[in-house]
Design an enzyme around this catalytic site. Structure first.
Site, mmCIF file in Angstrom:
data_model
loop_
_atom_site.group_PDB
_atom_site.id
_atom_site.type_symbol
_atom_site.label_atom_id
_atom_site.label_comp_id
_atom_site.label_asym_id
_atom_site.label_seq_id
_atom_site.Cartn_x
_atom_site.Cartn_y
_atom_site.Cartn_z
ATOM 1 N N GLY A 112 -31.809 5.506 9.549
ATOM 2 C CA GLY A 112 -32.816 5.675 10.598
ATOM 3 C C GLY A 112 -32.603 6.994 11.308
ATOM 4 C CD GLN A 120 -30.424 10.148 15.851
ATOM 5 O OE1 GLN A 120 -31.276 9.437 15.350
ATOM 6 N NE2 GLN A 120 -29.179 10.152 15.412
ATOM 7 C CB CYS A 135 -24.834 7.143 15.700
ATOM 8 S SG CYS A 135 -26.208 8.077 16.397
ATOM 9 C CG LEU A 136 -27.415 10.196 10.845
ATOM 10 C CD1 LEU A 136 -28.846 10.526 10.447
ATOM 11 C CD2 LEU A 136 -26.454 10.516 9.699
ATOM 12 C CG HIS A 151 -28.697 2.805 16.258
ATOM 13 N ND1 HIS A 151 -27.324 2.834 16.284
ATOM 14 C CD2 HIS A 151 -29.083 4.104 16.092
ATOM 15 C CE1 HIS A 151 -26.895 4.079 16.143
ATOM 16 N NE2 HIS A 151 -27.951 4.876 16.021
ATOM 17 C CD GLU A 152 -32.611 4.926 14.538
ATOM 18 O OE1 GLU A 152 -32.588 5.923 15.299
ATOM 19 O OE2 GLU A 152 -31.774 4.755 13.644
ATOM 20 C CG HIS A 175 -30.910 7.439 19.106
ATOM 21 N ND1 HIS A 175 -29.877 8.254 19.513
ATOM 22 C CD2 HIS A 175 -30.504 6.878 17.935
ATOM 23 C CE1 HIS A 175 -28.894 8.193 18.608
ATOM 24 N NE2 HIS A 175 -29.244 7.350 17.658
#
Ligand code: GNR
Ligand code: NI
Length: 167
Positions: A46, A51, A91-92, A133-134, A137
């Protein structure tokens, strides 16, 4: 299409709250394409626009093993949640960190697609976790915010140093 640079914690831009999308134009579709390309290139499941330093309510997801099930959520809202489940998250934007986080087990999300059409999606398992999670963000929230102060402190120290070396 282009791969965009992903911000890394503790970059303060990750803490910005994203604002709704109101224009479903060609620029939006370019951004969505870039986000999918960036997510696939980074082996992520995702990616939130936050991000890549675009503070709009846009999320792309693909939790399928063969990477052929893209999902794009614009202006997403969780309208129902049930159950509790703990899973390891990464997480990226927080590279190299994997920790257990408690989330709702199943969620129903209402969102718009790239053309502005509304739809709802009910998800469980990894997709449910990823959606939550997204959406975090988009609020400027990261999964490490749910950890103990001690763990977060250690992660902060490690990544703050990595960021300094990278600049
Ligand atoms: O690639 C990712 N994997 C992942 C694993 C468990 C829970 C959430 C995620 S999302 C993450 C990509 C990312 O950082 N999205 O914001
Ligand atoms: Ni993330």
């Amino acid at each position: 299409m282009a791969i965009r640079q992903v911000l890394h914690y503790p970059d303060p831009r990750l803490r910005q709250r994203a604002t709704p999308v109101d224009l479903f134009d060609a620029d939006l579709r370019t951004l969505i394409g870039d986000m999918f390309e960036t997510m696939y290139a980074s082996q992520g499941i995702g990616l939130a626009a936050s991000q890549v330093d675009v503070h709009r309510r846009i999320v792309v997801i693909d939790v399928s093993a063969d990477r052929t099930t893209p999902v794009c959520l614009i202006n997403p809202e969780i309208i129902h949640r049930e159950g509790v489940e703990e899973r390891e998250e990464g997480c990226l934007s927080v590279p190299g960190v994997y920790e257990l986080v408690e989330r709702a087990e199943r969620v129903t999300v209402r969102a718009q697609d790239g053309n502005g059409r509304e739809f709802t999606l009910t998800a469980d398992d990894l997709l449910a976790v990823c959606i939550q999670h997204e959406l975090d963000h988009l609020e400027g929230r990261l999964f490490i915010d749910y950890l103990s102060r001690l763990k977060r402190g250690r992660i902060h120290k490690k990544l703050e140093k990595a960021q300094r070396v990278a600049l």
